[in-house]
Design a protein around this motif. Sequence first.
Motif, PDB file in Angstrom:
ATOM      1  N   GLU A 295      25.412 -10.882 -30.865  1.00 20.65           N
ATOM      2  CA  GLU A 295      24.913 -11.688 -29.757  1.00 20.65           C
ATOM      3  C   GLU A 295      23.894 -10.911 -28.926  1.00 20.65           C
ATOM      4  OE1 GLU A 295      28.335 -12.968 -27.565  1.00 20.65           O
ATOM      5  OE2 GLU A 295      29.083 -14.181 -29.229  1.00 20.65           O
ATOM      6  N   LYS A 296      24.181  -9.648 -28.652  1.00 18.80           N
ATOM      7  CA  LYS A 296      23.267  -8.837 -27.841  1.00 18.80           C
ATOM      8  C   LYS A 296      21.963  -8.564 -28.589  1.00 18.80           C
ATOM      9  CE  LYS A 296      26.480  -6.889 -24.605  1.00 18.80           C
ATOM     10  NZ  LYS A 296      26.033  -7.645 -23.452  1.00 18.80           N
ATOM     11  N   ARG A 297      22.038  -8.355 -29.885  1.00 18.61           N
ATOM     12  CA  ARG A 297      20.815  -8.160 -30.670  1.00 18.61           C
ATOM     13  C   ARG A 297      19.986  -9.431 -30.692  1.00 18.61           C
ATOM     14  NH1 ARG A 297      23.238  -4.456 -35.522  1.00 18.61           N
ATOM     15  NH2 ARG A 297      23.031  -2.477 -34.417  1.00 18.61           N
ATOM     16  N   SER A 298      20.655 -10.581 -30.752  1.00 17.51           N
ATOM     17  CA  SER A 298      19.943 -11.855 -30.706  1.00 17.51           C
ATOM     18  C   SER A 298      19.242 -12.025 -29.354  1.00 17.51           C
ATOM     19  CB  SER A 298      20.924 -13.005 -30.935  1.00 17.51           C
ATOM     20  OG  SER A 298      20.280 -14.236 -30.771  1.00 17.51           O
ATOM     21  N   LEU A 299      19.922 -11.676 -28.273  1.00 16.39           N
ATOM     22  CA  LEU A 299      19.313 -11.742 -26.954  1.00 16.39           C
ATOM     23  C   LEU A 299      18.122 -10.787 -26.852  1.00 16.39           C
ATOM     24  CD1 LEU A 299      19.238 -12.767 -24.067  1.00 16.39           C
ATOM     25  CD2 LEU A 299      20.969 -11.052 -23.485  1.00 16.39           C
ATOM     26  N   HIS A 300      18.263  -9.603 -27.440  1.00 14.99           N
ATOM     27  CA  HIS A 300      17.164  -8.633 -27.444  1.00 14.99           C
ATOM     28  C   HIS A 300      15.958  -9.210 -28.183  1.00 14.99           C
ATOM     29  CE1 HIS A 300      14.908  -4.942 -28.327  1.00 14.99           C
ATOM     30  NE2 HIS A 300      15.487  -4.451 -27.233  1.00 14.99           N
TER      31      HIS A 300
ATOM     32  N   LEU B  21      14.241 -11.680 -25.991  1.00 11.44           N
ATOM     33  CA  LEU B  21      13.434 -10.998 -24.978  1.00 11.44           C
ATOM     34  C   LEU B  21      12.142 -10.463 -25.581  1.00 11.44           C
ATOM     35  CD1 LEU B  21      16.236  -9.149 -22.991  1.00 11.44           C
ATOM     36  CD2 LEU B  21      14.925 -11.145 -22.254  1.00 11.44           C
ATOM     37  N   ASP B  22      12.201  -9.988 -26.810  1.00 13.43           N
ATOM     38  CA  ASP B  22      10.980  -9.564 -27.510  1.00 13.43           C
ATOM     39  C   ASP B  22      10.013 -10.736 -27.672  1.00 13.43           C
ATOM     40  OD1 ASP B  22      11.316  -6.845 -27.872  1.00 13.43           O
ATOM     41  OD2 ASP B  22      12.314  -7.059 -29.813  1.00 13.43           O
ATOM     42  N   ASP B  23      10.552 -11.891 -28.039  1.00 15.36           N
ATOM     43  CA  ASP B  23       9.718 -13.090 -28.168  1.00 15.36           C
ATOM     44  C   ASP B  23       9.078 -13.450 -26.831  1.00 15.36           C
ATOM     45  OD1 ASP B  23      10.403 -13.209 -30.829  1.00 15.36           O
ATOM     46  OD2 ASP B  23      11.903 -14.804 -30.562  1.00 15.36           O
ATOM     47  N   ALA B  24       9.854 -13.355 -25.755  1.00 16.24           N
ATOM     48  CA  ALA B  24       9.309 -13.658 -24.431  1.00 16.24           C
ATOM     49  C   ALA B  24       8.205 -12.669 -24.067  1.00 16.24           C
ATOM     50  CB  ALA B  24      10.420 -13.615 -23.384  1.00 16.24           C
ATOM     51  N   ALA B  25       8.385 -11.402 -24.416  1.00 19.32           N
ATOM     52  CA  ALA B  25       7.355 -10.396 -24.139  1.00 19.32           C
ATOM     53  C   ALA B  25       6.082 -10.711 -24.922  1.00 19.32           C
ATOM     54  CB  ALA B  25       7.869  -9.007 -24.483  1.00 19.32           C
ATOM     55  N   ASN B  26       6.224 -11.165 -26.144  1.00 19.44           N
ATOM     56  CA  ASN B  26       5.055 -11.547 -26.944  1.00 19.44           C
ATOM     57  C   ASN B  26       4.333 -12.741 -26.339  1.00 19.44           C
ATOM     58  OD1 ASN B  26       5.521  -9.492 -28.772  1.00 19.44           O
ATOM     59  ND2 ASN B  26       6.693 -10.790 -30.164  1.00 19.44           N
ATOM     60  N   GLU B  27       5.091 -13.692 -25.785  1.00 20.68           N
ATOM     61  CA  GLU B  27       4.479 -14.837 -25.117  1.00 20.68           C
ATOM     62  C   GLU B  27       3.705 -14.384 -23.881  1.00 20.68           C
ATOM     63  OE1 GLU B  27       4.276 -18.103 -25.904  1.00 20.68           O
ATOM     64  OE2 GLU B  27       5.245 -17.640 -27.814  1.00 20.68           O
TER      65      GLU B  27
ATOM     66  N   LEU C 228      11.846 -19.215 -22.937  1.00 20.95           N
ATOM     67  CA  LEU C 228      11.856 -17.762 -23.021  1.00 20.95           C
ATOM     68  C   LEU C 228      10.797 -17.132 -22.111  1.00 20.95           C
ATOM     69  CD1 LEU C 228      12.323 -17.321 -26.864  1.00 20.95           C
ATOM     70  CD2 LEU C 228      14.044 -17.205 -25.082  1.00 20.95           C
ATOM     71  N   ALA C 229       9.877 -17.933 -21.578  1.00 16.20           N
ATOM     72  CA  ALA C 229       8.806 -17.397 -20.755  1.00 16.20           C
ATOM     73  C   ALA C 229       9.111 -17.471 -19.267  1.00 16.20           C
ATOM     74  CB  ALA C 229       7.500 -18.134 -21.034  1.00 16.20           C
ATOM     75  N   ARG C 230      10.144 -18.183 -18.870  1.00 17.78           N
ATOM     76  CA  ARG C 230      10.443 -18.253 -17.438  1.00 17.78           C
ATOM     77  C   ARG C 230      11.325 -17.077 -17.037  1.00 17.78           C
ATOM     78  NH1 ARG C 230      14.268 -23.620 -17.498  1.00 17.78           N
ATOM     79  NH2 ARG C 230      15.144 -23.108 -19.498  1.00 17.78           N
TER      80      ARG C 230
ATOM     81  N   ALA D  53       6.568  -9.588 -14.737  1.00 16.61           N
ATOM     82  CA  ALA D  53       7.387 -10.184 -15.787  1.00 16.61           C
ATOM     83  C   ALA D  53       7.591  -9.192 -16.938  1.00 16.61           C
ATOM     84  CB  ALA D  53       6.752 -11.468 -16.299  1.00 16.61           C
ATOM     85  N   ASP D  54       6.539  -8.435 -17.286  1.00 15.44           N
ATOM     86  CA  ASP D  54       6.667  -7.399 -18.320  1.00 15.44           C
ATOM     87  C   ASP D  54       7.699  -6.353 -17.918  1.00 15.44           C
ATOM     88  OD1 ASP D  54       4.900  -8.375 -20.239  1.00 15.44           O
ATOM     89  OD2 ASP D  54       3.157  -7.363 -19.329  1.00 15.44           O
ATOM     90  N   GLU D  55       7.636  -5.920 -16.649  1.00 15.81           N
ATOM     91  CA  GLU D  55       8.584  -4.923 -16.150  1.00 15.81           C
ATOM     92  C   GLU D  55      10.020  -5.442 -16.222  1.00 15.81           C
ATOM     93  OE1 GLU D  55       7.417  -3.912 -12.180  1.00 15.81           O
ATOM     94  OE2 GLU D  55       5.454  -3.169 -12.807  1.00 15.81           O
ATOM     95  N   LEU D  56      10.207  -6.690 -15.800  1.00 12.55           N
ATOM     96  CA  LEU D  56      11.544  -7.280 -15.831  1.00 12.55           C
ATOM     97  C   LEU D  56      12.082  -7.393 -17.257  1.00 12.55           C
ATOM     98  CD1 LEU D  56      11.072 -10.084 -13.148  1.00 12.55           C
ATOM     99  CD2 LEU D  56      12.445  -8.002 -12.913  1.00 12.55           C
ATOM    100  N   LEU D  57      11.218  -7.828 -18.167  1.00 16.31           N
ATOM    101  CA  LEU D  57      11.642  -7.946 -19.568  1.00 16.31           C
ATOM    102  C   LEU D  57      11.992  -6.591 -20.167  1.00 16.31           C
ATOM    103  CD1 LEU D  57       9.230 -10.645 -20.990  1.00 16.31           C
ATOM    104  CD2 LEU D  57      11.708 -10.786 -20.813  1.00 16.31           C
ATOM    105  N   GLU D  58      11.160  -5.598 -19.910  1.00 22.02           N
ATOM    106  CA  GLU D  58      11.430  -4.265 -20.451  1.00 22.02           C
ATOM    107  C   GLU D  58      12.726  -3.697 -19.882  1.00 22.02           C
ATOM    108  OE1 GLU D  58      10.013  -2.656 -22.979  1.00 22.02           O
ATOM    109  OE2 GLU D  58       8.806  -4.459 -23.214  1.00 22.02           O
ATOM    110  N   SER D  59      12.960  -3.945 -18.610  1.00 22.22           N
ATOM    111  CA  SER D  59      14.189  -3.480 -17.978  1.00 22.22           C
ATOM    112  C   SER D  59      15.417  -4.122 -18.632  1.00 22.22           C
ATOM    113  CB  SER D  59      14.152  -3.812 -16.485  1.00 22.22           C
ATOM    114  OG  SER D  59      15.391  -3.577 -15.888  1.00 22.22           O
ATOM    115  N   ARG D  60      15.364  -5.437 -18.858  1.00 29.70           N
ATOM    116  CA  ARG D  60      16.491  -6.129 -19.502  1.00 29.70           C
ATOM    117  C   ARG D  60      16.668  -5.682 -20.946  1.00 29.70           C
ATOM    118  NH1 ARG D  60      17.216 -12.154 -18.616  1.00 29.70           N
ATOM    119  NH2 ARG D  60      19.159 -11.607 -19.650  1.00 29.70           N
ATOM    120  N   LYS D  61      15.555  -5.471 -21.656  1.00 31.24           N
ATOM    121  CA  LYS D  61      15.655  -5.008 -23.041  1.00 31.24           C
ATOM    122  C   LYS D  61      16.281  -3.630 -23.112  1.00 31.24           C
ATOM    123  CE  LYS D  61      11.774  -5.309 -25.238  1.00 31.24           C
ATOM    124  NZ  LYS D  61      10.406  -5.524 -25.725  1.00 31.24           N
ATOM    125  N   ASP D  62      15.897  -2.732 -22.189  1.00 33.04           N
ATOM    126  CA  ASP D  62      16.475  -1.391 -22.168  1.00 33.04           C
ATOM    127  C   ASP D  62      17.975  -1.445 -21.872  1.00 33.04           C
ATOM    128  OD1 ASP D  62      13.983  -0.349 -22.706  1.00 33.04           O
ATOM    129  OD2 ASP D  62      13.566   0.240 -20.618  1.00 33.04           O
TER     130      ASP D  62
END
Length: 155
Positions: A57-62, A65-71, A89-91, A106-115
């Motif tokens: 589940e966590k890998r799927s969420l990761h 988040l990668d998809d959202a970063a690409n968007e 995934l973009a909101r 938004a990039d910072e927030l996504l990277e923080s959640r991915k980490d």
Amino acid sequence: MQMQHRPRLLLRLSAGLIHPPSQPEDDVEVRLEDQKAINTFGRLNTRLHELTEEIKEKRSLHDQLDDAANELILADDDEPVRCDPRLPLARVQYGECYFEVQKDRADELLESRKDKISAEVAELEAQVGGIQDTLGGLKKQLYARFGGNINLEEQ
């Protein structure tokens, strides 16, 4: 002299389920410490499966988040990221609220959640490794005691 018959029950444990043996090799009595080891094996095996699901589940969420970063990479730098239900995934979500932010934030927030999720996955994988080591030791102990009268392998 009267013969006392004490019923003996030989068990075959397979992935947490108890099955009667098809052909017992030796008549082995189950001691209290053996039963405790079997119970521990069953609990740890269940926990192993739970952790494996949680890691998936966590890998799927990761990946989401990668998809959202690409968007976000495709978005213009001057436009805020819109709360568009067609692009969930973009909101940006904080608790139960959604808000608009600039692309950099938004990039910072996504990277923080991915980490954070990567760290959680690493911790779960460490727990899985510890459980697998313990299960290996219990398997050796139980197979040494019961031989072919017990099955601890996954089906």
